[in-house]
Design a protein around this motif. Sequence first.
Motif, PDB file in Angstrom:
ATOM      1  N   UNK A  39       0.840  -1.194   0.000  1.00 15.31           N
ATOM      2  CA  UNK A  39       0.000   0.000   0.000  1.00 15.31           C
ATOM      3  C   UNK A  39       0.870   1.237   0.000  1.00 15.31           C
ATOM      4  N   UNK A  40       0.721   2.060  -1.013  1.00 14.79           N
ATOM      5  CA  UNK A  40       1.443   3.320  -1.054  1.00 14.79           C
ATOM      6  C   UNK A  40       0.806   4.308  -0.105  1.00 14.79           C
ATOM      7  N   UNK A  41       1.580   5.232   0.408  1.00 15.20           N
ATOM      8  CA  UNK A  41       1.089   6.223   1.362  1.00 15.20           C
ATOM      9  C   UNK A  41       1.111   7.588   0.695  1.00 15.20           C
ATOM     10  N   UNK A  42       0.012   8.323   0.775  1.00 16.25           N
ATOM     11  CA  UNK A  42      -0.031   9.689   0.274  1.00 16.25           C
ATOM     12  C   UNK A  42      -0.175  10.642   1.453  1.00 16.25           C
ATOM     13  N   UNK A  43       0.448  11.820   1.342  1.00 18.12           N
ATOM     14  CA  UNK A  43       0.351  12.788   2.435  1.00 18.12           C
ATOM     15  C   UNK A  43      -1.039  13.381   2.466  1.00 18.12           C
ATOM     16  N   UNK A  44      -1.462  13.802   3.638  1.00 17.49           N
ATOM     17  CA  UNK A  44      -2.801  14.372   3.818  1.00 17.49           C
ATOM     18  C   UNK A  44      -2.683  15.617   4.663  1.00 17.49           C
ATOM     19  N   UNK A  45      -3.402  16.660   4.250  1.00 17.80           N
ATOM     20  CA  UNK A  45      -3.267  17.943   4.928  1.00 17.80           C
ATOM     21  C   UNK A  45      -4.170  18.076   6.153  1.00 17.80           C
ATOM     22  N   UNK A  46      -5.121  17.136   6.311  1.00 18.40           N
ATOM     23  CA  UNK A  46      -6.044  17.206   7.441  1.00 18.40           C
ATOM     24  C   UNK A  46      -5.313  17.118   8.767  1.00 18.40           C
ATOM     25  N   UNK A  47      -5.839  17.765   9.809  1.00 19.44           N
ATOM     26  CA  UNK A  47      -5.136  17.831  11.096  1.00 19.44           C
ATOM     27  C   UNK A  47      -5.150  16.522  11.868  1.00 19.44           C
ATOM     28  N   UNK A  48      -6.007  15.566  11.512  1.00 20.85           N
ATOM     29  CA  UNK A  48      -6.162  14.381  12.339  1.00 20.85           C
ATOM     30  C   UNK A  48      -5.286  13.214  11.899  1.00 20.85           C
ATOM     31  N   UNK A  49      -4.639  13.317  10.743  1.00 18.53           N
ATOM     32  CA  UNK A  49      -3.785  12.216  10.296  1.00 18.53           C
ATOM     33  C   UNK A  49      -2.588  12.767   9.551  1.00 18.53           C
ATOM     34  N   UNK A  50      -1.515  11.962   9.505  1.00 16.65           N
ATOM     35  CA  UNK A  50      -0.299  12.370   8.811  1.00 16.65           C
ATOM     36  C   UNK A  50      -0.255  11.848   7.382  1.00 16.65           C
ATOM     37  N   UNK A  51      -1.019  10.788   7.084  1.00 17.51           N
ATOM     38  CA  UNK A  51      -0.981  10.184   5.755  1.00 17.51           C
ATOM     39  C   UNK A  51      -2.228   9.321   5.564  1.00 17.51           C
ATOM     40  N   UNK A  69       4.720   2.204   2.311  1.00 16.36           N
ATOM     41  CA  UNK A  69       5.918   2.970   1.974  1.00 16.36           C
ATOM     42  C   UNK A  69       5.541   4.438   1.939  1.00 16.36           C
ATOM     43  N   UNK A  70       6.515   5.304   2.181  1.00  9.35           N
ATOM     44  CA  UNK A  70       6.269   6.732   2.060  1.00  9.35           C
ATOM     45  C   UNK A  70       6.432   7.502   3.351  1.00  9.35           C
ATOM     46  N   UNK A  71       6.362   6.816   4.479  1.00  7.64           N
ATOM     47  CA  UNK A  71       6.619   7.487   5.745  1.00  7.64           C
ATOM     48  C   UNK A  71       8.128   7.559   5.987  1.00  7.64           C
ATOM     49  N   UNK A  72       8.589   8.536   6.769  1.00  7.04           N
ATOM     50  CA  UNK A  72      10.013   8.565   7.103  1.00  7.04           C
ATOM     51  C   UNK A  72      10.454   7.244   7.728  1.00  7.04           C
ATOM     52  N   UNK A  73      11.622   6.785   7.356  1.00 12.60           N
ATOM     53  CA  UNK A  73      12.140   5.525   7.883  1.00 12.60           C
ATOM     54  C   UNK A  73      11.980   4.374   6.920  1.00 12.60           C
ATOM     55  N   UNK A  74      11.357   4.618   5.773  1.00 11.92           N
ATOM     56  CA  UNK A  74      11.263   3.578   4.758  1.00 11.92           C
ATOM     57  C   UNK A  74      10.033   2.696   4.911  1.00 11.92           C
ATOM     58  N   UNK A  75      10.019   1.625   4.128  1.00 14.11           N
ATOM     59  CA  UNK A  75       8.873   0.713   4.136  1.00 14.11           C
ATOM     60  C   UNK A  75       8.793  -0.033   5.458  1.00 14.11           C
ATOM     61  N   UNK A  92       0.968   4.263  13.435  1.00 17.00           N
ATOM     62  CA  UNK A  92       2.183   3.637  12.893  1.00 17.00           C
ATOM     63  C   UNK A  92       3.350   4.405  13.503  1.00 17.00           C
ATOM     64  N   UNK A  93       3.874   3.878  14.608  1.00 16.85           N
ATOM     65  CA  UNK A  93       4.891   4.614  15.348  1.00 16.85           C
ATOM     66  C   UNK A  93       4.300   5.905  15.880  1.00 16.85           C
ATOM     67  N   UNK A  94       4.945   7.029  15.540  1.00 16.35           N
ATOM     68  CA  UNK A  94       4.459   8.321  16.013  1.00 16.35           C
ATOM     69  C   UNK A  94       3.418   8.924  15.072  1.00 16.35           C
ATOM     70  N   UNK A  95       3.123   8.222  13.977  1.00 20.20           N
ATOM     71  CA  UNK A  95       2.234   8.777  12.951  1.00 20.20           C
ATOM     72  C   UNK A  95       0.821   8.222  13.080  1.00 20.20           C
ATOM     73  N   UNK A  96      -0.143   9.029  12.652  1.00 23.21           N
ATOM     74  CA  UNK A  96      -1.531   8.608  12.531  1.00 23.21           C
ATOM     75  C   UNK A  96      -1.841   8.464  11.045  1.00 23.21           C
ATOM     76  N   UNK A  97      -2.260   7.277  10.674  1.00 21.81           N
ATOM     77  CA  UNK A  97      -2.507   6.981   9.262  1.00 21.81           C
ATOM     78  C   UNK A  97      -3.996   6.717   9.071  1.00 21.81           C
TER      79      UNK A  97
END
Length: 198
Positions: A39-51, A69-75, A92-97
């Motif tokens: 699953x590819x990850x696209x960035x999102x501008x909404x305040x509640x998620x990072x991708x 793939x697409x978040x810092x740190x690789x796949x 996903x770690x410190x990120x909200x997807x």
Amino acid sequence: RKNDDTDIFSEFVSSFTGTPFEGLGSMFGSVINKAKSFAGVSTESGPKSDATIKIPLKIALAGGTIEIAGLPGGSRQITIPPNTLNHSLISVGIYKVRVEIENDPHFVLIGNNIKAVLTINLAQAVLGSKVRFTDPRGSKLILQIPKETKQGDKVKLSGLGFPGGDLFVEFDVQMPHDLTEEQRRIFSEACDRIGWKH
């Protein structure tokens, strides 16, 4: 007379070999409950998620492991819990997807409900039948086709959608084709007895 009509249709159906009337096998392939996909990850501008990630409907429903793939740190591989709803957030770690569910070739998400289209032949539609059916979680069921089923008729399988939703199976009635002269004669006789104009 009704028994005579059924016998005529039975004769009509039994005259076929290698036609759409042969076999009542499952219309859908087996479902793999725990699968891996990319699953590819696209960035999102909404305040509640990072991708945002897109995942297959069957994995969202049954759970499984995907690679993103697409978040810092690789796949990395992440586990999708069963019954993950559309637009829900996963850590996903410190990120909200945010999850976006992709429809399956055989199953379509409508709210929390799931729709499937099952192709049946004319004999199954007119006379009723039982067919093997694999639901989107991979469970194998015996589905009852009511007598005199029409194109677009549906049956509801309660609770087999996402939480709070159901599975709706819509019937696509396939017409016979490439009939032999003998098969046309039998079909014509059956139609005359039933009162179908032709």
